[in-house]
Design a protein around this motif. Structure first.
Motif, PDB file in Angstrom:
ATOM      1  N   PRO A  74      41.575  46.796  40.821  1.00  0.00           N
ATOM      2  CA  PRO A  74      41.403  45.800  41.816  1.00  0.00           C
ATOM      3  C   PRO A  74      42.126  44.673  41.524  1.00  0.00           C
ATOM      4  CG  PRO A  74      39.841  45.987  39.954  1.00  0.00           C
ATOM      5  CD  PRO A  74      40.814  46.915  39.723  1.00  0.00           C
ATOM      6  N   GLN A  75      42.330  43.788  42.801  1.00  0.00           N
ATOM      7  CA  GLN A  75      43.143  42.554  42.522  1.00  0.00           C
ATOM      8  C   GLN A  75      42.308  41.691  42.200  1.00  0.00           C
ATOM      9  OE1 GLN A  75      45.707  42.541  45.962  1.00  0.00           O
ATOM     10  NE2 GLN A  75      46.660  44.641  45.680  1.00  0.00           N
ATOM     11  N   ALA A  76      41.852  41.741  40.901  1.00  0.00           N
ATOM     12  CA  ALA A  76      40.482  40.795  40.567  1.00  0.00           C
ATOM     13  C   ALA A  76      41.369  39.799  39.612  1.00  0.00           C
ATOM     14  CB  ALA A  76      39.668  41.415  39.918  1.00  0.00           C
ATOM     15  N   HIS A  77      41.148  38.347  39.421  1.00  0.00           N
ATOM     16  CA  HIS A  77      41.755  37.545  38.625  1.00  0.00           C
ATOM     17  C   HIS A  77      40.983  36.684  37.590  1.00  0.00           C
ATOM     18  CE1 HIS A  77      45.256  38.300  41.521  1.00  0.00           C
ATOM     19  NE2 HIS A  77      44.007  38.120  42.166  1.00  0.00           N
ATOM     20  N   TYR A  78      40.911  37.267  36.317  1.00  0.00           N
ATOM     21  CA  TYR A  78      40.144  36.681  35.180  1.00  0.00           C
ATOM     22  C   TYR A  78      40.835  35.614  34.581  1.00  0.00           C
ATOM     23  CZ  TYR A  78      37.797  40.891  36.450  1.00  0.00           C
ATOM     24  OH  TYR A  78      37.149  42.059  37.148  1.00  0.00           O
ATOM     25  N   PHE A  79      40.728  34.304  34.923  1.00  0.00           N
ATOM     26  CA  PHE A  79      41.006  33.320  34.337  1.00  0.00           C
ATOM     27  C   PHE A  79      40.317  31.838  34.666  1.00  0.00           C
ATOM     28  CE2 PHE A  79      45.039  35.277  35.968  1.00  0.00           C
ATOM     29  CZ  PHE A  79      45.818  35.477  34.861  1.00  0.00           C
ATOM     30  N   VAL A  80      40.456  30.863  33.658  1.00  0.00           N
ATOM     31  CA  VAL A  80      39.558  29.907  33.892  1.00  0.00           C
ATOM     32  C   VAL A  80      39.900  29.385  35.372  1.00  0.00           C
ATOM     33  CG1 VAL A  80      39.156  27.449  33.233  1.00  0.00           C
ATOM     34  CG2 VAL A  80      39.599  29.038  31.739  1.00  0.00           C
ATOM     35  N   GLY A  81      38.877  29.201  36.272  1.00  0.00           N
ATOM     36  CA  GLY A  81      39.255  29.056  37.687  1.00  0.00           C
ATOM     37  C   GLY A  81      39.188  30.293  38.592  1.00  0.00           C
ATOM     38  N   GLY A  82      39.010  31.456  38.021  1.00  0.00           N
ATOM     39  CA  GLY A  82      38.538  32.606  38.748  1.00  0.00           C
ATOM     40  C   GLY A  82      39.767  33.004  39.698  1.00  0.00           C
ATOM     41  N   ALA A  83      39.357  33.505  40.861  1.00  0.00           N
ATOM     42  CA  ALA A  83      40.142  33.780  41.927  1.00  0.00           C
ATOM     43  C   ALA A  83      40.728  32.515  42.567  1.00  0.00           C
ATOM     44  CB  ALA A  83      39.363  34.569  42.973  1.00  0.00           C
ATOM     45  N   THR A  84      40.247  31.434  42.371  1.00  0.00           N
ATOM     46  CA  THR A  84      41.097  30.461  43.227  1.00  0.00           C
ATOM     47  C   THR A  84      42.298  29.992  42.491  1.00  0.00           C
ATOM     48  OG1 THR A  84      39.961  28.581  41.710  1.00  0.00           O
ATOM     49  CG2 THR A  84      38.620  29.275  43.643  1.00  0.00           C
ATOM     50  N   LYS A  85      42.721  30.497  41.361  1.00  0.00           N
ATOM     51  CA  LYS A  85      43.913  30.260  40.830  1.00  0.00           C
ATOM     52  C   LYS A  85      45.117  30.890  41.466  1.00  0.00           C
ATOM     53  CE  LYS A  85      45.032  28.272  37.684  1.00  0.00           C
ATOM     54  NZ  LYS A  85      45.217  27.001  37.870  1.00  0.00           N
TER      55      LYS A  85
END
Ligand code: FAD
Length: 516
Positions: A73-84
């Motif tokens: 999945p094109q998921a993004h796990y960072f501080v800020g989440g997908a908004t990064k």
């Protein structure tokens, strides 16, 4: 014994980060648990190779479709989440989106609140996220109690020409609302923000209004806020009665940890919020935490989106292309249901095209792709998809996410595409196409594109058909709230993030009041 916090917030993306920012001035002791790290600022941030071809910032998760086929999945796990990675197109839902809407494949259900209830929070979110735009330009939008904090980002010449052509053809183009830091406070950043690296890229100079930059970073020095990164929440445990969450179970650096708080807020993103609830089944909550209604994981939505590249003979030298939107087909009229939103996308470039379409482009010479990119106008079409109970997230015994999804409203999607073709013909684009007839590189967005994921924990007034109440508190628990896109009962056809931000501020106000 583990420290007890006033509030634990799980996830630091659009919902969790913004909720933390709203609650922090209360002085209450807040713990933010984020599974990802800070996204490293590096030159790769703006390099289409690492970003699009290598997928450097995409999670390593494997999910499974309805047939058990694995996908990333094109998921993004960072501080800020997908908004990064987001495009920072920060739209309000239209007032009609809060009521029932009939589509060819069924009803888009009403929200338990209306546009007027959310309007003050939309305004606060627009001011917090420093949105540029012009309320009043788009005839479909609802009333705004305050103008945007910053004027709309002006069109570059080719997009201005397109806007003029659209207006001359009788359409109503408007300046798209955009969360970029172009203002005087961010003078250094603004030197390079007129760049192509907004949509789908992290911002190297922190000039995009993402949840890390706007909401989380300003809290880092505060004595009452603690952020723990690399902390994946796996389970929530309750007391004997099943009414209160007592432990938030975390895996961090391979170790199991447990945290507790008076109030727990889940904001892990649509699929992961459902996953955590489903993995928290217990004697009291046998089908998963807060799942007496059997609604947890159901009604997953992610928009019927289509990215289209219209090729013109005339070169398009635009750098920052995302300044134009069109909602002429957003609302229903007598002869058809609502079709959706049209907006510009980030500009194509050869590397990104290779990453997005490896099969289609593998034999194309680089110079050929460069020419395609140079002449492209990149357009994004969005039609609302419906919350269907069988479009759902489930979790297997290994804790892996399974996502079953069937498209809805294909008729509306096709009709919007037809309208776009008419528009391109009416605005003279067809005559200038590289090929003798219309040529569009048309990308249907597959299931792995989870960028706009919403639903799975919808809020509503009836505990039999919803998971959370109007304040986004779980019907079945006294101290569990939700603040991410999972609460959406329907998704509308504009980008979801501003609604997540506004609702998180609303939930934050409610929790602050409760703690007072
Ligand atoms: C490429 C891209 C472009 C986009 N463009 C736009 C746009 O232009 N406009 C728009 O409105 N929207 C856009 N979006 C969508 C927008 O980013 C999302 O709608 C929004 O971020 C959803 O907010 P959320 O709080 O639900 O989830 P997220 O922002 O993803 O936050 C969830 C957070 O929870 C964390 N997390 C997950 N699981 C756990 C766990 N088990 N334990 C602890 N933490 C966990 C994640 O790491 C993440 O930080 C885009 C998204 C992408 C990916």
């Amino acid at each position: 014994m583990a420290e007890n916090y006033d509030v634990i917030i799980i996830g630091t993306g659009a919902g969790g980060g913004t909720l933390a920012h709203t609650l922090a001035p209360s002085g209450k002791r807040i713990l933010l648990l984020e599974r990802g790290p800070f996204l490293t600022r590096e030159t790769d941030n703006w390099d289409p190779g690492p970003v699009f071809v290598d997928g450097k910032y995409i999670s390593k998760d494997t999910w499974y479709d309805a047939d058990g086929k694995p996908f990333q999945p094109q998921a993004h796990y960072f501080v800020g989440g997908a908004t990064k990675m987001y495009g920072a197109a920060l739209y309000r839902l239209r007032p009609a989106d809060f009521g029932e809407i009939r589509f060819s494949d069924g009803i888009s259900p009403a929200w338990p609140l209306d546009y007027g209830d959310l309007e003050p929070y939309y305004t606060r979110a627009e001011w917090l996220y420093q949105v540029h735009g012009d309320h009043g330009e788009d005839p479909t939008e609802g009333p705004a109690s305050r103008q945007y904090p910053w004027p709309a980002v002006s069109h570059e010449p080719r997009i201005q020409e397109l806007a003029d052509d659209l207006a001359a053809a009788g359409y109503h183009p408007f300046h798209a609302p955009c969360g970029v830091l172009l203002n005087e406070d961010h003078r250094a950043a603004s030197e390079c923000i007129r760049c192509a690296w907004v949509d789908g890229y992290p911002c190297l100079v922190h000039a995009k209004s993402d949840a890390e930059v706007i909401a989380v970073r300003p809290l880092l020095g505060l004595p009452n806020v603690t952020l723990v990164v690399g902390a994946e929440v796996t389970q929530l445990r309750t007391d004997q009665s099943g009414r209160s969450v007592t432990d938030v179970v975390v895996t961090r650096a391979g170790q199991r940890e447990s945290y507790s708080a008076d109030i727990v807020v889940l904001a892990a993103g649509t699929a992961n919020t459902a996953k955590i609830l489903l993995r928290s089944a217990s004697d009291r909550h046998s089908a998963g935490l807060a799942n007496g209604s059997d609604q947890v994981g159901r009604n997953y939505m992610f928009h019927n989106s289509r990215a289209v590249v219209a090729l013109a003979k005339q070169p398009n030298e635009t750098v920052f292309q995302k300044t134009l939107g069109l909602n002429d087909f957003y609302l229903a009229n007598r002869s058809r249901p609502p079709l959706g939103n049209i907006q510009m996308l980030g500009k194509s470039n050869p590397e990104a095209m290779k990453g997005e379409e490896p099969e289609l482009t593998k034999l194309a010479p680089h110079w050929g792709l460069e020419e395609v990119a140079r002449h492209s106008l990149d357009i994004w079409l969005t039609t609302e998809d419906l919350p269907k109970p069988d479009n759902r997230v489930t979790v297997d015994s290994d804790g892996k996410i399974h996502l079953a999804y069937r498209f809805t409203n294909a008729g509306e999607t096709a009709a919007l595409y037809d309208e776009l073709k008419t528009i391109l013909n009416k605005t003279g684009l067809a005559a200038h196409h590289v090929l003798s007839k219309n040529f569009y590189m048309d990308m249907r967005i597959p299931i792995a594109a989870v960028a706009h994921q919403a639903g799975t924990v919808r809020f509503g007034s009836d505990p039999l058909t919803s998971v959370a109440d109007v304040n986004c508190r779980a019907h079945e628990l006294d101290n569990l709230y939700f603040a991410d896109a999972s609460i959406f009962p329907s998704i509308g056809a504009v980008n979801p993030a501003l609604t997540v931000l506004a609702n998180a501020i609303r939930v934050g106000d409610h929790i602050a009041e409760r703690l007072r």
